[in-house]
Design a protein around this motif. Structure first.
Motif, short mmCIF file in Angstrom:
data_model
loop_
_atom_site.label_atom_id
_atom_site.label_comp_id
_atom_site.label_asym_id
_atom_site.label_seq_id
_atom_site.Cartn_x
_atom_site.Cartn_y
_atom_site.Cartn_z
N ASP A 124 -2.71 -5.04 6.92
CA ASP A 124 -3.77 -4.44 7.74
C ASP A 124 -3.28 -4.12 9.14
OD1 ASP A 124 -5.71 -4.53 5.78
OD2 ASP A 124 -6.51 -6.48 6.40
N LYS A 125 -2.60 -5.11 9.74
CA LYS A 125 -2.12 -4.92 11.11
C LYS A 125 -1.07 -3.81 11.18
CE LYS A 125 -2.82 -9.57 12.99
NZ LYS A 125 -2.13 -10.86 13.15
N ARG A 127 0.86 -1.19 0.00
CA ARG A 127 0.00 0.00 0.00
C ARG A 127 0.89 1.23 0.00
NH1 ARG A 127 -4.54 -1.93 4.32
NH2 ARG A 127 -4.86 -3.89 3.21
N ASP A 135 -2.05 -9.76 3.07
CA ASP A 135 -2.89 -8.58 3.30
C ASP A 135 -3.17 -8.39 4.79
OD1 ASP A 135 -3.18 -8.04 0.53
OD2 ASP A 135 -4.62 -9.69 0.40
N ASN A 136 -3.22 -9.51 5.50
CA ASN A 136 -3.48 -9.47 6.94
C ASN A 136 -2.37 -8.71 7.67
OD1 ASN A 136 -4.60 -10.18 9.42
ND2 ASN A 136 -3.28 -12.00 9.56
N GLU A 188 -0.66 -1.28 9.11
CA GLU A 188 -1.28 0.04 8.90
C GLU A 188 -1.90 0.55 10.21
OE1 GLU A 188 -3.98 0.75 5.45
OE2 GLU A 188 -5.33 1.59 6.95
N LYS A 189 -2.60 -0.35 10.89
CA LYS A 189 -3.25 0.01 12.15
C LYS A 189 -2.18 0.43 13.19
CE LYS A 189 -7.11 -1.98 14.70
NZ LYS A 189 -7.87 -3.21 14.94
N THR A 232 -4.55 7.35 1.26
CA THR A 232 -4.16 6.09 0.61
C THR A 232 -4.11 6.31 -0.89
OG1 THR A 232 -5.25 4.85 2.37
CG2 THR A 232 -4.72 3.64 0.36
#
Ligand SMILES: [Zn+2]
Ligand SMILES: [Zn+2]
Lengths: 481, 481
Positions: free
Chosen positions: B353-354, B273, B349-350, B356-357, B383
């Protein structure tokens, strides 16, 4: 352009520039600090009498805002005075403000001298001849500046002359107010330019040849001629000696406001050094290069910026980076080269030396930690500017301290400070005893239309300036100097 | 410009583009893997026989360097082959390389199809009709690229055809080699452009209308026409179905070299990303503003860059900043605004996601730690790009693994990898089983004239590609697919 080659109004009205300023003149002896008392000399201005010399706050502020009609800048609020200033040095607006300064001080009994840099000295004779004690600052502003930086110092000087006149105070020696040319260095890119020439630190030919920024062809000399302020007095501390130089100025920082104090007793000016730091690593693809195989120049530079902040805080100093460039500049390429500016400041040269040493060692460690065997990083320093610490004169500092205590009545309301920015007082201090007086800047903001100091704080500062000049004059009188 | 509107040489020589590629054709039945043996079908290519199919290393390398005469780039060493490449997509040099590809594969018994994006498919008939198993990559390069990125994959495909021919191997189904148009996205700014159109993910009208970067007026469509590669076959996985897609490619990273391994068995492509992060603080004077009164946007951004690195390492991911801009950009002004790019990558992707958070929370903490009551800092995220993780097909991965073990004879000499960069295989994998084969890149360098993979490593990669394609063909034959 109608002003080209035209003498300023005060010249047309018969005033002529004098090479030798202090012509003997019968002092005005009949004056008093009280309606009933006899004439009073400053050496006899004891504490109670000094306290009675009051700055007229509304007169001071009305006159300050009156002069801001010349070069009015960006509006930031709804009140009539809520605009900034754009009064570039030697512009038409600057000429109008200078003309006002000459007219106002002449009307208050001053002799005016303009030197070859356009520095304008208004001198009120004293009982004895001798170098005047000066209040000085500047009437030029930044292109997007405010109503207080420099302007307050000059206006407080004029208010000082008014208070002396209305109270018929005769000083031991002459008292002057000086408007220095192009302090900001905004139109012609050397700051504190003409106090620098006066001090003998900047060659006049260099200053004369400076062209205005932004591509225009006007030079300092051509503009001095154009607005009629190319004086015949040599721009030199020898031709215009000063007994002392006091400068009232806004703090341009947040400390006084934050500490709820009213006066900064300025002991000197911070030392600073400017560097360009270059970090060389290796360009690489962000997707295919694991951390262990990178030589990421930006990551290293980021660590250096963080480290400079920590080390400076440990040394009671400041470190700042205002410029950073990198290459090649692509989202998916790790930067191979980063250059950044580093500005370090401290009250003493000794701290600067230690901090520089500390940072060089820190940056070397960062470079070796971030380097991998195959891909070394390197860092190089280039020193762009060195400005040693300035320590003002103890007698002037003492005069400011005594005046602040007298005006405020509470030592807790003032603090000793070191100026973070340069001022004309830096060059003045090279040739005569000097100190400065700071007043609070709202939110620490300066060089911005929103720059603001409350009328009450302006008046307090002006009163401390007045007392400081008179105390210094009294000191000279007492020591027969 | 003499090539304008002129048919490519292979068309002039009588070859015509076919909409329907797989015309029935008598298979060449007389062949053998040994001088004495009978003709051998790939389904009968057992392990010992597969091992006997040897890539000719010097032929492969000679032919690779031969094709580098078209679009030769910057010289970096003294040897004849020590130059980079500058073969921009659809340029005259690209046309020459394409013509070579068509001539060479035609001479090896292939039928050629060019689709509406210029994608060029060379197909060697098999015993049965059906979608071919492809080896594919690209002949275009970066403007300052090397001799291996993309080129090796195509040349290894042609070498595969040669080995099949000289050993008279008949495969169960057709075997193809595909040269995809404008993989680099360097001249026309979409990377993996034409495999994207083939996969139905990029509209052909959008691709056609793309103008060359740097201000020229040429478009993809005008250049396809100009060089004679605007084919009549629709650019679509429906018009040109693939049984599987294998791509040999240089790693473009340092892992294989560092681990002293020869083959990367590529299981997929990292998710990534891209963001633009903006930090807003407050401009202030570096000299007059103590640390406690600053809202230094660059210091905060530097802490964020360091934090992104730490957090990514903790998550087994990557984080990189390639662009950083600030304002106002003056040595003695603390930056009030900083914008920087953030590129995060991870195998799943998981994890993205983590991460990014995690980073959003880290950056918020930095902002609140660096903020003072009077001067808050703020951070906002935008983004810019989301690319989900790609997981290649287990059968293709298994074919590559078995081939690597066969060629290397030691499991320790290969490793499973996830590609950090995008490739045509990303789009291929959307429409057919796919995997990739990586070979070592010296110093991990790519997109650079110095890009280098040793002849031995190139040959190993080509042999793994050859085996992988044959193993997949055998698998199809066994399952009757
Ligand atoms: Zn100033
Ligand atoms: Zn490639």
């Amino acid at each position: 352009m109608s002003t080209l080659c035209r003498a300023p109004s005060w010249q047309r009205r018969g005033f002529s520039l004098k090479y030798i300023l202090f012509t003997p003149k019968p002092p005005t002896r009949a004056f008093s600090t009280s309606p009933r008392g006899p004439g009073l000399r400053s050496l006899e201005l004891d504490e109670p009498r000094l306290k009675k010399l009051k700055v007229n706050q509304s007169r001071l502020m009305d006159e300050l805002h009156h002069t801001c009609q010349w070069g009015t800048g960006e509006r930031w609020g709804e009140q009539g005075t809520e605009t900034g200033m754009r009064r570039l040095s030697l512009s038409d607006a600057d000429k109008q403000a200078r003309d006002w300064f000459v007219d106002a001080t002449k009307a208050l009994g001053c002799n005016i001298s303009v030197d070859a840099m356009g520095n304008t000295f208004a001198v009120r004779p004293g009982r004895a001849q001798g170098a005047p004690t000066f209040a000085g600052s500047h009437l030029d502003t930044q292109p997007s500046g405010g109503r207080y930086d420099g302007i307050l110092g000059i206006l407080a000087g004029v208010e000082m002359l008014r208070v002396l006149q209305e109270n018929r105070v005769e000083t031991a020696f002459p008292i002057g107010v000086v408007n220095w040319t192009n302090e900001e260095g905004a139109r012609f890119p050397i700051s504190m330019m003409s106090s620098g020439v006066w001090a003998g630190d900047i060659p006049i030919g260099h200053a004369y040849a400076l062209q205005e920024v932004g591509g225009g062809t006007a030079t300092v000399k051509s503009e001095l001629e154009r607005i009629g302020y190319l004086g015949i007095l040599p721009a030199s501390y020898e031709a215009m000696p000063m007994a002392a130089h006091f400068e009232l100025h806004i703090e341009q920082g947040p400390i006084l406001e934050k500490e709820e104090q009213k006066i900064g007793i300025v002991k000197g000016v911070q030392a600073y050094r400017w560097y360009t730091v270059e970090v060389i690593g290796q360009e690489a693809h962000t997707g295919t290069t694991p951390f262990g195989s990178r030589a990421d120049a930006l990551l290293a530079a980021s660590r250096m910026i963080c480290a400079s902040h920590t080390a400076a805080a440990d040394h009671g100093a400041l470190a700042s980076t205002g410029i950073l460039t990198l290459s090649p500049g692509s989202v998916n390429t790790i930067p191979g080269k980063v250059k950044f500016s580093l500005d370090i400041r401290a009250p003493s040269d000794n701290i600067i030396d230690k901090l520089e040493k500390h940072l060089k060692s820190d940056f070397d460690s960062i470079v070796s930690t971030e380097s991998t065997k195959a891909l070394p990083l390197s860092v190089t320093w280039q020193t762009d500017s060195i400005s040693p610490a300035i320590h003002f004169h103890k007698d002037c500092i003492a005069a400011v301290r005594a005046s602040a205590n007298s005006v405020l009545g509470d030592e807790a309301l003032s603090r000793e400070m070191v100026s973070g920015a340069g001022h004309d007082s830096v060059y003045a201090s090279r040739r005569c005893p000097t100190s400065m007086i700071f007043v609070p800047s709202r939110d620490g903001i300066s060089h911005n239309p929103k720059e603001y100091t409350s009328p009450g704080d302006c008046a307090i500062g002006a009163e401390v300036l007045l007392q400081s000049v008179l105390r210094y004059d009294g000191l000279r009188s007492n020591v027969g100097n």
